[in-house]
Design an enzyme around this catalytic site. Sequence first.
Site, PDB file in Angstrom:
ATOM      1  N   CYS A   1     -33.694 -37.831   3.443  1.00  0.00           N
ATOM      2  CA  CYS A   1     -33.492 -36.976   2.271  1.00  0.00           C
ATOM      3  C   CYS A   1     -34.843 -36.579   1.704  1.00  0.00           C
ATOM      4  O   CYS A   1     -34.978 -35.542   1.076  1.00  0.00           O
ATOM      5  CB  CYS A   1     -32.716 -37.725   1.203  1.00  0.00           C
ATOM      6  SG  CYS A   1     -31.115 -38.218   1.751  1.00  0.00           S
TER       7      CYS A   1
ATOM      8  N   GLU B   1     -26.608 -38.697  -4.459  1.00  0.00           N
ATOM      9  CA  GLU B   1     -27.943 -38.533  -3.878  1.00  0.00           C
ATOM     10  C   GLU B   1     -27.762 -37.577  -2.714  1.00  0.00           C
ATOM     11  O   GLU B   1     -27.440 -37.970  -1.598  1.00  0.00           O
ATOM     12  CB  GLU B   1     -28.457 -39.907  -3.440  1.00  0.00           C
ATOM     13  CG  GLU B   1     -29.957 -39.959  -3.393  1.00  0.00           C
ATOM     14  CD  GLU B   1     -30.460 -40.110  -1.982  1.00  0.00           C
ATOM     15  OE1 GLU B   1     -30.864 -39.062  -1.420  1.00  0.00           O
ATOM     16  OE2 GLU B   1     -30.436 -41.226  -1.453  1.00  0.00           O
TER      17      GLU B   1
ATOM     18  N   GLY C   1     -25.374 -38.023   0.862  1.00  0.00           N
ATOM     19  CA  GLY C   1     -24.978 -37.109   1.934  1.00  0.00           C
ATOM     20  C   GLY C   1     -25.244 -35.665   1.543  1.00  0.00           C
ATOM     21  O   GLY C   1     -26.087 -35.388   0.678  1.00  0.00           O
ATOM     22  N   SER C   2     -24.489 -34.773   2.171  1.00  0.00           N
ATOM     23  CA  SER C   2     -24.792 -33.344   2.006  1.00  0.00           C
ATOM     24  C   SER C   2     -24.339 -32.826   0.637  1.00  0.00           C
ATOM     25  O   SER C   2     -23.468 -33.407  -0.022  1.00  0.00           O
ATOM     26  CB  SER C   2     -24.098 -32.543   3.095  1.00  0.00           C
ATOM     27  OG  SER C   2     -22.712 -32.508   2.839  1.00  0.00           O
TER      28      SER C   2
ATOM     29  N   GLY D   1     -20.988 -33.733  -1.475  1.00  0.00           N
ATOM     30  CA  GLY D   1     -21.246 -34.303  -2.800  1.00  0.00           C
ATOM     31  C   GLY D   1     -20.508 -33.537  -3.889  1.00  0.00           C
ATOM     32  O   GLY D   1     -19.951 -34.132  -4.816  1.00  0.00           O
TER      33      GLY D   1
HETATM   34  C1  UN1 Z   1     -32.728 -41.201   2.188  1.00  0.00           C
HETATM   35  O1  UN1 Z   1     -33.219 -40.415   2.985  1.00  0.00           O
HETATM   36  O2  UN1 Z   1     -31.507 -41.117   1.879  1.00  0.00           O
HETATM   37  O3  UN1 Z   1     -38.063 -42.675   0.450  1.00  0.00           O
HETATM   38  C2  UN1 Z   1     -33.431 -42.342   1.585  1.00  0.00           C
HETATM   39  C3  UN1 Z   1     -37.730 -42.804   1.630  1.00  0.00           C
HETATM   40  C4  UN1 Z   1     -36.869 -43.974   1.982  1.00  0.00           C
HETATM   41  C5  UN1 Z   1     -35.465 -43.746   1.565  1.00  0.00           C
HETATM   42  C6  UN1 Z   1     -34.882 -42.412   1.914  1.00  0.00           C
HETATM   43  N1  UN1 Z   1     -37.396 -45.152   1.325  1.00  0.00           N
HETATM   44  O4  UN1 Z   1     -38.073 -42.015   2.498  1.00  0.00           O
END
Ligand code: UN1
Length: 513
Positions: free
Chosen positions: A300, A266, A244-245, A249
Amino acid sequence: MMDRAEISRILSDVGLSETNYGTFDGRWVDEGVERIVSHSPVDGSEIAGVFATSTETYEHVIRKSVEAFNRWSLMPPPERGILVREIGNALRLNKEKLGRLVSLEVGKTKSEGEGEIQEMIDVADFAVGLSRQLYGLTIASERPNHRMYEQWVPLGPIGVISSFNFPCSVWSWNSFIAAVAGDTIVWKPSSKAPLTAIAVMKVVEQVVERLGYPQIFSLVTGSGGTIGELVSGDRRIKLVSFTGSIPSGKHISRVVSERLGRTILELGGNNAAIVSSRSDMDIALKGVAFGALATAGQRCTSTRRAIVDSAIYDSFVERLIRAYSSARVGSPFNEGVLVGPLIDDKAVENFLNAIEQARSEGGKILFGGSRASIKGHENGHYVIPAVIEARKGMKIDKVETFAPILYIYRYNTIEEALEIHNSVPQGLSSSIFSNDIREVEYFLSARGSDCGIANINTGTAGAEIGGAFGGEKETGGGRESGSDSWKSYMRRQTVTINYGRDLPLSQGVRFDI
Ligand code: UN1
């Protein structure tokens, strides 16, 4: 608007109804204290309700998870792997139906919705193989007739707090690996996407029941402020894996470390692609466009910055804008759409505010940057993805705005490109498009990319599950999924065995009693 009958069909295909229980501890807990409503970003319509977990029920769930751990952790790992293998197979059978629910609940295109389920299937396969490994090292002992080795022991119940953008696959990265490692797993999904979590748990439930295994997977729903907080502060939960953000986090990290628990964080990314004049421009274009536009910029790993060699800057930007003009924005249920909606109206507001700030900081909007109205889906949360020429000294480009905004920079030397690249607080994914080995190796050197993921001639988004996933700096340092990430879900024990007839001491210490 979407047809109500169509929504009901998507729900009933995965065993959901108008109102669902959001707590699973081996059975669905029948309580109705607080009802969360999940809305579809596709057209703003109400999909279904979920009864959140109360504080008392939470306590019960954790107690059962501890009990399940006591049995599960004693089972041989390959036997644990069999459960994960069967869950993977059940997900294979339900891939399309679950993928459709992902599209409905978070707005992913059909291909990306199914990709999300495929990612779970892939992790299941990986975890099954792992269940026959979990290797420890043998270490040379300095003492005669001694043997030293490392063994890996199950950790305990773990908590997984997942985000809306990968509403189930990130849970599986953690859970399937943790399961073969001998842990039990308590999942708190995003309150923006609880239905996907419930549907996945229903698939899992059936497999666990059929095989007669302990119920090692549980589910609690509710807001981060209530249920997330309980998970973070709970000493029985040995590890909290949070996606998350950055601000959330940091908070979770403080709460968990206060009790000296473990975290896997993450958090945000601000991922860049460097596009060299010595690249194959077709590959670079597709890589940057996919990275920036897929999941409407809500990964992410989304590409948020393109750092382009001045020798090709004009032609690259011109072709990129052409690609943007042809990328269809709209309902993920419509064929040919590449960019679906943002998750909610707050996300659209954040997008518009970021555009405004970029403009006021001297950024030049080259494309998009406005709200989009999609015929028949007027209450959906759509935007026209933005391309912005960045200005030196901007602040907004240092922030992760979870929306399709791509900032473009110009560079003259590879050193300059990396300086721009590394100038943000986040460090998740990175990429360079170049066929020049010197540039590529510079990018991979200690002065190169400071991210957890470094890609050559492929974009920042779309990592495979076989690698360790995660990033540095404010991304939080966690690693999930592939490689040896499994070690985070176990505790390491250094074992020394003396099989001799006396007691030699280490470091030659004498103690003659
Ligand atoms: C995420 O955005 O939290 O690598 C995970 C990627 C995907 C997973 C992203 N397999 O874009």
